[in-house]
Write a protein that holds these residues in place. Sequence first.
Motif, short mmCIF file in Angstrom:
data_model
loop_
_atom_site.label_atom_id
_atom_site.label_comp_id
_atom_site.label_asym_id
_atom_site.label_seq_id
_atom_site.Cartn_x
_atom_site.Cartn_y
_atom_site.Cartn_z
N ASP A 1 0.82 -1.21 0.00
CA ASP A 1 0.00 0.00 0.00
C ASP A 1 0.85 1.26 0.00
OD1 ASP A 1 -2.28 -1.56 0.01
OD2 ASP A 1 -2.66 -1.30 2.16
N LEU A 2 1.96 1.24 0.73
CA LEU A 2 2.80 2.43 0.84
C LEU A 2 3.59 2.72 -0.44
CD1 LEU A 2 4.15 2.01 4.48
CD2 LEU A 2 2.43 3.64 3.68
N ILE A 3 3.98 1.68 -1.21
CA ILE A 3 4.75 1.93 -2.43
C ILE A 3 3.87 2.01 -3.68
CG2 ILE A 3 6.84 0.92 -1.48
CD1 ILE A 3 6.39 -1.53 -3.25
N LYS A 4 2.62 1.62 -3.54
CA LYS A 4 1.72 1.65 -4.70
C LYS A 4 1.60 3.09 -5.23
CE LYS A 4 -2.77 0.04 -6.20
NZ LYS A 4 -2.63 -1.29 -6.72
N GLY A 5 1.77 3.23 -6.52
CA GLY A 5 1.65 4.54 -7.14
C GLY A 5 2.95 5.34 -7.17
N ILE A 6 4.01 4.84 -6.53
CA ILE A 6 5.31 5.51 -6.61
C ILE A 6 6.05 4.85 -7.77
CG2 ILE A 6 7.44 6.14 -5.42
CD1 ILE A 6 5.95 5.79 -2.76
N ASP A 7 6.14 5.53 -8.89
CA ASP A 7 6.68 4.93 -10.12
C ASP A 7 8.18 4.71 -10.10
OD1 ASP A 7 4.19 4.81 -11.30
OD2 ASP A 7 4.38 6.78 -12.25
N GLN B 1 8.21 -2.02 -11.72
CA GLN B 1 7.24 -2.67 -12.60
C GLN B 1 5.86 -2.68 -11.95
OE1 GLN B 1 8.07 -3.52 -15.74
NE2 GLN B 1 9.89 -2.46 -15.07
N GLU B 2 4.84 -2.62 -12.78
CA GLU B 2 3.45 -2.63 -12.32
C GLU B 2 3.05 -4.04 -11.90
OE1 GLU B 2 1.41 0.01 -11.98
OE2 GLU B 2 3.04 1.32 -12.63
N VAL B 3 3.50 -4.44 -10.74
CA VAL B 3 3.21 -5.76 -10.20
C VAL B 3 2.82 -5.57 -8.74
CG1 VAL B 3 4.21 -8.00 -9.60
CG2 VAL B 3 4.88 -6.88 -11.71
N GLU B 4 1.84 -6.32 -8.30
CA GLU B 4 1.47 -6.27 -6.89
C GLU B 4 2.63 -6.81 -6.06
OE1 GLU B 4 -1.39 -5.18 -5.19
OE2 GLU B 4 -1.74 -4.24 -7.13
N PHE B 5 3.09 -6.01 -5.11
CA PHE B 5 4.21 -6.41 -4.26
C PHE B 5 3.82 -7.62 -3.42
CE2 PHE B 5 6.37 -6.06 -0.10
CZ PHE B 5 7.67 -6.24 -0.52
N ASP B 6 4.59 -8.70 -3.55
CA ASP B 6 4.35 -9.92 -2.77
C ASP B 6 5.59 -10.32 -1.98
OD1 ASP B 6 6.08 -10.76 -4.73
OD2 ASP B 6 4.77 -12.34 -5.53
N GLY B 7 6.52 -9.38 -1.88
CA GLY B 7 7.80 -9.66 -1.25
C GLY B 7 8.94 -9.52 -2.25
N VAL C 1 21.24 -5.28 -2.09
CA VAL C 1 20.71 -4.00 -2.57
C VAL C 1 19.80 -3.38 -1.53
CG1 VAL C 1 20.80 -4.64 -5.03
CG2 VAL C 1 18.71 -5.08 -3.71
N ASN C 2 19.52 -2.11 -1.76
CA ASN C 2 18.49 -1.39 -1.04
C ASN C 2 17.67 -0.65 -2.08
OD1 ASN C 2 17.66 -0.53 1.87
ND2 ASN C 2 17.49 1.30 0.60
N VAL C 3 16.37 -0.63 -1.87
CA VAL C 3 15.46 0.08 -2.77
C VAL C 3 14.69 1.09 -1.93
CG1 VAL C 3 13.58 -0.12 -4.43
CG2 VAL C 3 15.24 -1.99 -4.20
N ALA C 4 14.76 2.36 -2.31
CA ALA C 4 14.10 3.42 -1.55
C ALA C 4 12.99 4.06 -2.37
CB ALA C 4 15.11 4.48 -1.12
N TYR C 5 11.86 4.29 -1.71
CA TYR C 5 10.71 4.94 -2.31
C TYR C 5 10.39 6.19 -1.51
CZ TYR C 5 9.72 0.63 -4.86
OH TYR C 5 9.79 -0.46 -5.68
N ALA C 6 10.08 7.28 -2.22
CA ALA C 6 9.64 8.52 -1.57
C ALA C 6 8.43 9.03 -2.32
CB ALA C 6 10.75 9.55 -1.58
N GLY C 7 7.37 9.24 -1.59
CA GLY C 7 6.13 9.73 -2.19
C GLY C 7 5.21 10.12 -1.06
N LYS C 8 4.04 9.50 -1.04
CA LYS C 8 3.09 9.77 0.04
C LYS C 8 3.63 9.27 1.38
CE LYS C 8 0.40 5.59 -0.86
NZ LYS C 8 0.89 4.99 -2.06
N SER C 9 4.60 8.37 1.31
CA SER C 9 5.31 7.85 2.47
C SER C 9 6.74 7.55 2.04
CB SER C 9 4.65 6.56 2.98
OG SER C 9 3.35 6.84 3.43
#
Length: 163
Positions: free
Chosen positions: A17-23, A43-49, A71-79
């Motif tokens: 939910d937190l990464i959804k919509g952060i392209d 990629q437009e895939v539902e995060f399952d881990g 690796v580390n993957v960072a997202y910044a958007g609504k959260s």
Amino acid sequence: MPNIHTASQEAIDKVRDLIKGIDTAMLTTVTPEGLVSRPLKTQEVEFDGDLWFLTSKDTDKYEELLEDPRVNVAYAGKSYVSVRGEAELVSDPAKIREFWNVAYEKLLDTTYDDPNLVLIKVRAETAEYWETGSKMKMVTHLFQRLTGHDRPDSDLNKTVDLH
């Protein structure tokens, strides 16, 4: 150090939910000189881990992942979400075709059947998130902190084990 909570479907759903919509995400790889980050389109895939990215074999990140898959993957958007994991390079033409869209043709200046294309599959191990999308939660959290009634189990910032 924040409490690490064990993986559950609830934790995976929360990160989804937190990464959804952060392209765009920032992928950090390990090099002999240190850490390197670069933006990649998720990629437009539902995060399952797992997280998926598309790249070319003739890039530095490809070589870096061959040497060290951490690796580390960072997202910044609504959260804000930081995902630590291990990357796997996947050369699967059917999977590449599944993720392909016209934007990649322009961005990568190639077609989906280019043998130079490869997928990066990140198996998430842990995720730490800072939920800032809810103004009410933020105000409540700040008020509790200011008044000395901060709860150690606040769900604004958590680290969850995803493997």
